[in-house]
Design a protein around this motif. Sequence first.
Motif, PDB file in Angstrom:
ATOM      1  N   HIS A   1     -53.202  15.024  87.796  1.00 11.64           N
ATOM      2  CA  HIS A   1     -54.053  15.524  86.703  1.00 11.64           C
ATOM      3  C   HIS A   1     -53.408  16.765  86.095  1.00 11.64           C
ATOM      4  O   HIS A   1     -53.198  17.761  86.787  1.00 11.64           O
ATOM      5  N   ALA A   2     -53.052  16.687  84.804  1.00 12.37           N
ATOM      6  CA  ALA A   2     -52.319  17.804  84.181  1.00 12.37           C
ATOM      7  C   ALA A   2     -52.702  17.902  82.706  1.00 12.37           C
ATOM      8  O   ALA A   2     -51.982  17.439  81.827  1.00 12.37           O
ATOM      9  N   PRO A   3     -53.863  18.518  82.420  1.00  7.60           N
ATOM     10  CA  PRO A   3     -54.351  18.535  81.038  1.00  7.60           C
ATOM     11  C   PRO A   3     -53.589  19.483  80.120  1.00  7.60           C
ATOM     12  O   PRO A   3     -53.071  20.512  80.540  1.00  7.60           O
ATOM     13  N   HIS A   4     -53.526  19.078  78.848  1.00  8.86           N
ATOM     14  CA  HIS A   4     -53.038  19.918  77.754  1.00  8.86           C
ATOM     15  C   HIS A   4     -54.020  19.773  76.603  1.00  8.86           C
ATOM     16  O   HIS A   4     -54.763  18.790  76.533  1.00  8.86           O
ATOM     17  N   THR A   5     -53.997  20.731  75.689  1.00 10.43           N
ATOM     18  CA  THR A   5     -54.923  20.650  74.546  1.00 10.43           C
ATOM     19  C   THR A   5     -54.486  19.520  73.608  1.00 10.43           C
ATOM     20  O   THR A   5     -53.319  19.122  73.578  1.00 10.43           O
ATOM     21  N   LEU A   6     -55.449  19.038  72.828  1.00 14.21           N
ATOM     22  CA  LEU A   6     -55.155  18.002  71.828  1.00 14.21           C
ATOM     23  C   LEU A   6     -54.082  18.477  70.859  1.00 14.21           C
ATOM     24  O   LEU A   6     -53.186  17.718  70.471  1.00 14.21           O
ATOM     25  N   GLU A   7     -54.190  19.734  70.465  1.00 12.18           N
ATOM     26  CA  GLU A   7     -53.219  20.311  69.528  1.00 12.18           C
ATOM     27  C   GLU A   7     -51.800  20.221  70.101  1.00 12.18           C
ATOM     28  O   GLU A   7     -50.855  19.835  69.413  1.00 12.18           O
ATOM     29  N   GLU A   8     -51.659  20.570  71.380  1.00 12.02           N
ATOM     30  CA  GLU A   8     -50.344  20.506  72.027  1.00 12.02           C
ATOM     31  C   GLU A   8     -49.832  19.071  72.089  1.00 12.02           C
ATOM     32  O   GLU A   8     -48.667  18.793  71.794  1.00 12.02           O
ATOM     33  N   LYS A   9     -50.713  18.149  72.449  1.00 12.27           N
ATOM     34  CA  LYS A   9     -50.312  16.751  72.611  1.00 12.27           C
ATOM     35  C   LYS A   9     -49.945  16.094  71.281  1.00 12.27           C
ATOM     36  O   LYS A   9     -49.195  15.117  71.247  1.00 12.27           O
ATOM     37  N   ASN A  10     -50.486  16.618  70.185  1.00  6.12           N
ATOM     38  CA  ASN A  10     -50.230  16.028  68.868  1.00  6.12           C
ATOM     39  C   ASN A  10     -48.907  16.455  68.246  1.00  6.12           C
ATOM     40  O   ASN A  10     -48.614  16.098  67.113  1.00  6.12           O
ATOM     41  N   ASN A  11     -48.099  17.202  68.991  1.00  2.00           N
ATOM     42  CA  ASN A  11     -46.792  17.625  68.484  1.00  2.00           C
ATOM     43  C   ASN A  11     -45.778  16.481  68.503  1.00  2.00           C
ATOM     44  O   ASN A  11     -46.011  15.441  69.114  1.00  2.00           O
ATOM     45  N   VAL A  12     -44.623  16.723  67.856  1.00  2.00           N
ATOM     46  CA  VAL A  12     -43.521  15.753  67.932  1.00  2.00           C
ATOM     47  C   VAL A  12     -43.017  15.688  69.374  1.00  2.00           C
ATOM     48  O   VAL A  12     -43.292  16.585  70.181  1.00  2.00           O
ATOM     49  N   TYR A  13     -42.230  14.654  69.663  1.00  2.00           N
ATOM     50  CA  TYR A  13     -41.821  14.349  71.038  1.00  2.00           C
ATOM     51  C   TYR A  13     -41.331  15.565  71.816  1.00  2.00           C
ATOM     52  O   TYR A  13     -41.810  15.849  72.915  1.00  2.00           O
ATOM     53  N   THR A  14     -40.371  16.298  71.275  1.00  3.40           N
ATOM     54  CA  THR A  14     -39.756  17.379  72.059  1.00  3.40           C
ATOM     55  C   THR A  14     -40.683  18.564  72.259  1.00  3.40           C
ATOM     56  O   THR A  14     -40.481  19.368  73.157  1.00  3.40           O
ATOM     57  N   LYS A  15     -41.725  18.673  71.421  1.00  3.64           N
ATOM     58  CA  LYS A  15     -42.671  19.798  71.538  1.00  3.64           C
ATOM     59  C   LYS A  15     -43.957  19.421  72.284  1.00  3.64           C
ATOM     60  O   LYS A  15     -44.689  20.276  72.751  1.00  3.64           O
ATOM     61  N   ALA A  16     -44.243  18.120  72.388  1.00  4.62           N
ATOM     62  CA  ALA A  16     -45.476  17.676  73.076  1.00  4.62           C
ATOM     63  C   ALA A  16     -45.269  17.762  74.581  1.00  4.62           C
ATOM     64  O   ALA A  16     -44.337  17.156  75.114  1.00  4.62           O
ATOM     65  N   PRO A  17     -46.113  18.528  75.303  1.00  4.27           N
ATOM     66  CA  PRO A  17     -45.920  18.647  76.750  1.00  4.27           C
ATOM     67  C   PRO A  17     -46.266  17.350  77.478  1.00  4.27           C
ATOM     68  O   PRO A  17     -47.024  16.523  76.976  1.00  4.27           O
TER      69      PRO A  17
END
Length: 448
Positions: free
Chosen positions: A314-330
């Motif tokens: 289980h490793a949550p990130h914010t929606l904003e973070e996940k919506n980034n381009v590939y190299t920036k999305a955690p």
Amino acid sequence: MQAKQTLIKNVKIVNEGSIFDGDILIEGEYIKEINESISAKTSDVHVFDAEGQYLLPGVIDDQVHFREPGLTQKATIETESRAAIAGGITSFIEMPNTNPQTTTIEKLQEKFDIAAKTSAANYSFMFGGTNDNLEEILKVDPKQVAALKLFLGSSTGNMLVDNPEVLEKIFSSTKLLIAVHCEDEATIKANLAKYQEEFGEDIPIKHHPDIRSEEACYISSSKAIELAKKTGARLHVFHLSTAKETSLFSNKIPLKDKKITAEVCVHHLWFTDKDYEEKGTFIKWNPAVKSQADKDGLWKALLDDRIDVIATDHAPHTLEEKNNVYTKAPSGGPLVQHALPAMLEMYHREKISLEKIVEKMCHNPAILFQVEKRGFIKEGYFADLVLVDLHHPWSVNKDNILYKCGWSPFQGATFRSRITHTFVNGTLAYKNFKFYDVKAAKQLTFDR
């Protein structure tokens, strides 16, 4: 006010490879009696008719990231532990890559203090290894700490342990179980550079398993196992993602005697690379979700006992973070609320038995980490118990997602089973999407 005793009647108990009808008497924090039929001896007993539902031991999740301290915009111990008990997870072991990292005894104690005040589920933490904290590692009390976590592939901050001499010294020196994330950094960097040259930062997500490849996983896992064999260290390899890696593990001896063990996560048993098209970065994990052949290989090794444990990572990130381009999305996603329902869905699909789910999610984490008096439904054990209705469908939507980040990779999925009640140390803590404001959780202790 909770009665001193709780009597659960007419329940199907799933425990130690069998399912049987019976009653369970809870007194205080413990299971007092298990029998075919138990009568309430006094009026001060809360009698609860389970009407033929299934009773499982509380799940022990050996790998979560609850993001506290320092990353609380993503999650907190309080929010995620509540989501966990809603998903039937009554105990969790949390990872050290918070901010600051859990690489000193002082920082470890700070996390225990937070959990003591806010956690809804029983808790322990792993201590983090670095290239230069062996002295701190040797101070860790193995009765109080689940394990030592080493990142042998990419990690945040300075937690990548990439000095071979240091690594061998840690493996040789500690009595703690060593849990490892295995992906070879050099291989990943070379793969990433190749795709960046072609696509820039916006690499199509379908290439994630090509970048964090089978080769990267196998190189690292095989090296860690070789080192464990050389030094005699007790090694647990987290989140296998390839069929190839499963050949490194054995089912020849009982779990309690194994020195080298393995885990698989729910997402690697559920998704494949075909799902990237629909789910995108919401199923971007490290290690990557890979092919159908890899998923099939993981299932085979799980069922034949080369893989010992099912966990979430289980490793949550914010929606904003996940919506980034590939190299920036955690990489990472939230899973504790939906892991057990997902595995119960696999039971309905005839992929796995209820007994095997309980073995891999409850019994085996308790055996592997030597957790005291948990993971089984036994007289004298803590009453961490989960009632499941196997025929009560529900769909995952944003209104019933309990993670602080507010999303789930399972959004839109319908599960045929639901967790109806969760008991933590004998106290009813959760019932049908309702939480009880009780402080029943305890720090896990280890029989070492």
